[in-house]
Enzyme design. Structure first.
Site, short mmCIF file in Angstrom:
data_model
loop_
_atom_site.label_atom_id
_atom_site.label_comp_id
_atom_site.label_asym_id
_atom_site.label_seq_id
_atom_site.Cartn_x
_atom_site.Cartn_y
_atom_site.Cartn_z
N GLY A 70 0.83 -1.21 0.00
CA GLY A 70 0.00 0.00 0.00
C GLY A 70 0.86 1.25 0.00
CE1 TYR A 92 -6.93 -6.13 19.63
CE2 TYR A 92 -9.12 -6.82 20.30
CZ TYR A 92 -7.88 -6.31 20.61
OH TYR A 92 -7.58 -5.98 21.90
CD GLU A 148 -1.92 -2.36 -2.38
OE1 GLU A 148 -2.15 -1.15 -2.18
OE2 GLU A 148 -1.74 -3.17 -1.44
CE LYS A 207 21.37 -17.53 1.61
NZ LYS A 207 22.51 -17.90 0.74
CE LYS A 227 17.67 -21.21 -4.66
NZ LYS A 227 18.61 -21.26 -5.77
CB ALA A 265 11.73 3.84 5.54
CB CYS A 313 -16.57 9.01 16.68
SG CYS A 313 -18.07 8.51 15.84
CD GLU A 346 -22.07 1.68 20.41
OE1 GLU A 346 -21.86 2.89 20.63
OE2 GLU A 346 -21.36 0.99 19.67
NE ARG A 405 -24.99 0.19 13.38
CZ ARG A 405 -23.82 -0.42 13.44
NH1 ARG A 405 -23.08 -0.34 14.51
NH2 ARG A 405 -23.40 -1.12 12.43
CG HIS A 409 -14.07 8.80 12.65
ND1 HIS A 409 -13.41 8.20 13.70
CD2 HIS A 409 -15.31 8.29 12.65
CE1 HIS A 409 -14.22 7.34 14.29
NE2 HIS A 409 -15.39 7.38 13.69
CD GLU A 426 -10.00 9.33 13.10
OE1 GLU A 426 -10.44 10.47 13.39
OE2 GLU A 426 -10.52 8.28 13.51
N1 GLN Z 1 -20.27 3.42 18.56
C1 GLN Z 1 -20.62 4.77 18.34
C2 GLN Z 1 -21.72 4.92 17.30
O1 GLN Z 1 -21.93 4.02 16.52
C3 GLN Z 1 -19.42 5.58 17.92
C4 GLN Z 1 -18.81 5.11 16.63
C5 GLN Z 1 -17.42 5.58 16.41
O2 GLN Z 1 -16.73 5.99 17.32
N2 GLN Z 1 -16.98 5.50 15.19
O3 GLN Z 1 -22.37 5.91 17.22
#
Ligand code: GLN
Length: 543
Positions: free
Chosen positions: A18, A54, A139, A186, A188, A240, A385, A409, A474, A520, A522
């Site tokens: 990637g 995970y 890729e 190596k 091979k 790297a 979130c 939740e 959600r 999010h 990030e």
């Molecule tokens: N579990 C929470 C929801 O579904 C927050 C989800 C998350 O952090 N991406 O709203």
């Protein structure tokens, strides 16, 4: 004329295909070419949305809401382009499409076979929308020789034949193990891997050899001869220290030059310009990465702290914010299921605290403990979130006096300050979310606009009143029903959905830097353009 660069992997997984593909894209961009990044994933899931972080690492979310493999994060961060649903293919999606067509009677009674029906669908995917760009870098996931990967390799063979050498190129990323006692690299395993490719009708044009030691002349000559690859096209991909050093490293090996040579695009007059472009971008970044002025420790309290890939975009966004602040950021990963005493001990030497996104009730008490600690000790805090949802619950419980405040939740009884919302307004359309919908399809996914109130910390951080960030969740803050208790807990809703109904960003009136977002952030950060929230957090932490 659009051209295709295929990247396959040999010998074993986790070689960084990637990042290699993303680096190729970035280097071609610096030569002035427009690019597209695509990935073919051999697994049978329709998308990775339901895969455990995970096992498979994080689920990356695109602007259009596509839940994709984490490699798309590398593609976007290295090249700055936005990928779309049309750039990501899995075996599940290919079969879904072919079977739908079959049910629809599109194949007019013929029997459906891997060749040509599956391979045709793969070829259509690879070439779709490629007319508008100079290069499509594609890729192929997995390792050459995997049973699941065979139809992809066959499609690649067919396309190479149909489009010819002038429009296609094959790069094989492989591994040269270093045997310490012999003091030797190596070749091979690579020879075998290339033989396997050749037996499927594919001759690689470039060998990119992952290794921990430099390749000497002898090794290059040997690989060249046994693999039928020109010696100049046998290149080292040395381990790297930092992934953003890789484009420059590949460039020094001559990778972009040899790609252009293959396609007859080499213009010796332009080479000096290319050097400057690369220096200005990747080489400059190298300086900040290797010699930062500050260093800072921040704490991340999460559930998947053992597999770092589960928080890949988060780790990257933190690092990017560090570069922009001329700082090295060390992350202290805290297991949310640890005891409150241990969590607090680990929090003590962190300059900032992040509670990232997550699902289910496991670890929520530990996360809320960290939120309370950040709130009471005035430590710069960013909630993402689930981190926002828990910041609201923590404040309602511990300040607002609503002891049973919770999220739907986690339980089916209590005061649901975080609740399931059936529908919401997306740019004038009402989107619906059904409680009994399948797991992959009940979330608010992708890019949403957010309106930010002036005079707030959020406004100062983003520097504007309208932003977009990507979502994947959600549940939502139930502000309509619990406004009074949320307000009286010291929370300010500083950002909302455009229609004003859904809280998107919250902050605290009694804290110098306490901010949380339902999105999010990030997913929208790159090494040269960090996300404002992370940038401001690290800045606040440095002080
Ligand atoms: N579990 C929470 C929801 O579904 C927050 C989800 C998350 O952090 N991406 O709203």
């Amino acid at each position: 004329m659009s051209r295709f660069v295929f990247v396959t992997g040999g010998v074993m997984s986790s070689l960084g295909k990637g990042i290699a593909s993303a680096s190729i894209g970035a280097l071609l961009q610096l030569r002035g070419y427009s690019i597209k990044m695509k990935k073919l994933d051999p697994y049978i899931n329709v998308d990775p949305g339901t895969m455990s972080p995970y096992k498979h690492g994080e689920v990356f979310v695109m602007d259009d809401g596509c839940e994709a493999d984490l490699d798309f994060g590398h593609y976007e961060r290295f090249t700055g382009i936005c990928c779309t649903r049309d750039d990501s293919l899995t075996t599940g999606r290919v079969y879904e499409k072919v079977l739908n067509k079959e049910r629809h009677g599109d194949y007019l009674g013929s029997d459906i076979q891997v060749i040509p029906h599956i391979t045709n669908e793969i070829k259509n995917f690879i070439t779709k929308n490629s007319e508008n760009v100079d290069f499509t870098i594609c890729e192929i996931g997995g390792t050459v020789g995997d049973i699941e990967g065979l139809p992809y390799v066959e499609a690649l063979r067919q396309l190479s034949m149909e489009l010819g050498k002038e429009r296609t190129m094959r790069i094989h990323l492989t591994f040269l193990p270093y045997i310490k006692v012999a003091g030797e690299l190596k070749t091979k395993p690579t020879q075998h891997s290339v033989k396997q490719l050749q037996s499927m009708g594919i001759q690689p044009d470039i060998l990119l050899c992952r290794s921990e030691k430099p390749l000497n002349n002898e090794i290059r000559a040997k690989l060249s001869m046994f693999c039928s690859v020109a010696k100049d096209n046998v290149m080292a991909a040395l381990d790297a220290e930092n992934i953003y050093l890789i484009p420059n490293q590949y460039h020094l090996e001559g990778l972009d030059r040899q790609i252009c040579k293959h396609f007859n695009l080499l213009d010796s007059n332009a080479e000096a310009q290319v050097e400057t472009a690369i220096k200005n971008k990747w080489a400059k970044l190298t300086e900040v990465i290797l010699h930062p002025k500050h260093s800072i420790k921040i704490a991340v309290i999460g559930k998947y702290t053992k597999l770092k890939d589960a928080y890949l975009s988060l780790t990257q966004a933190i690092a990017h914010a560090g570069y922009a602040n001329n700082a090295r950021v060390d992350i202290s990963w805290i297991n949310a299921e640890d005891t409150p005493e241990n969590i607090e001990k680990l929090l003590k030497d962190a300059k900032c605290i992040i509670v990232p996104g997550g699902f289910s009730s496991r670890g929520i008490e530990g996360k809320m403990h960290a939120i309370r600690y950040a709130r009471e000790n005035k430590i710069p805090f960013l909630g993402i979130c689930l981190g926002l949802q828990l910041a609201v619950i923590e404040a309602c419980r511990n300040i607002g006096g609503l002891a049973d405040a919770t999220s739907r939740e986690f339980t089916d009884k209590g005061s649901f300050v975080i609740d399931f919302m059936k529908n919401w307004d997306k740019e004038g359309f009402i989107e619906e979310r059904k409680e009994d919908g399948d797991k992959g399809g009940t979330m608010r996914l992708g890019s949403y606009e957010c309106k930010i109130a002036e005079g707030t910390l959020a406004h100062k951080v983003y520097g504007k009143s309208h932003i977009t960030e990507r979502h994947r969740h959600r549940y939502e803050v139930n502000y309509a029903q619990y406004k009074d208790v949320i307000d009286s807990s010291g929370i300010i809703v500083s950002g909302t959905s455009v229609d004003g109904t859904l809280p998107e960003i919250i902050e605290r009136r009694d804290h110098p830097f306490f901010i949380a977002t339902q999105a999010h952030p990030e997913f929208k950060s790159s090494p040269l353009s960090p996300n404002p929230l992370f940038y401001a957090l690290i800045k606040a932490g440095i002080g």
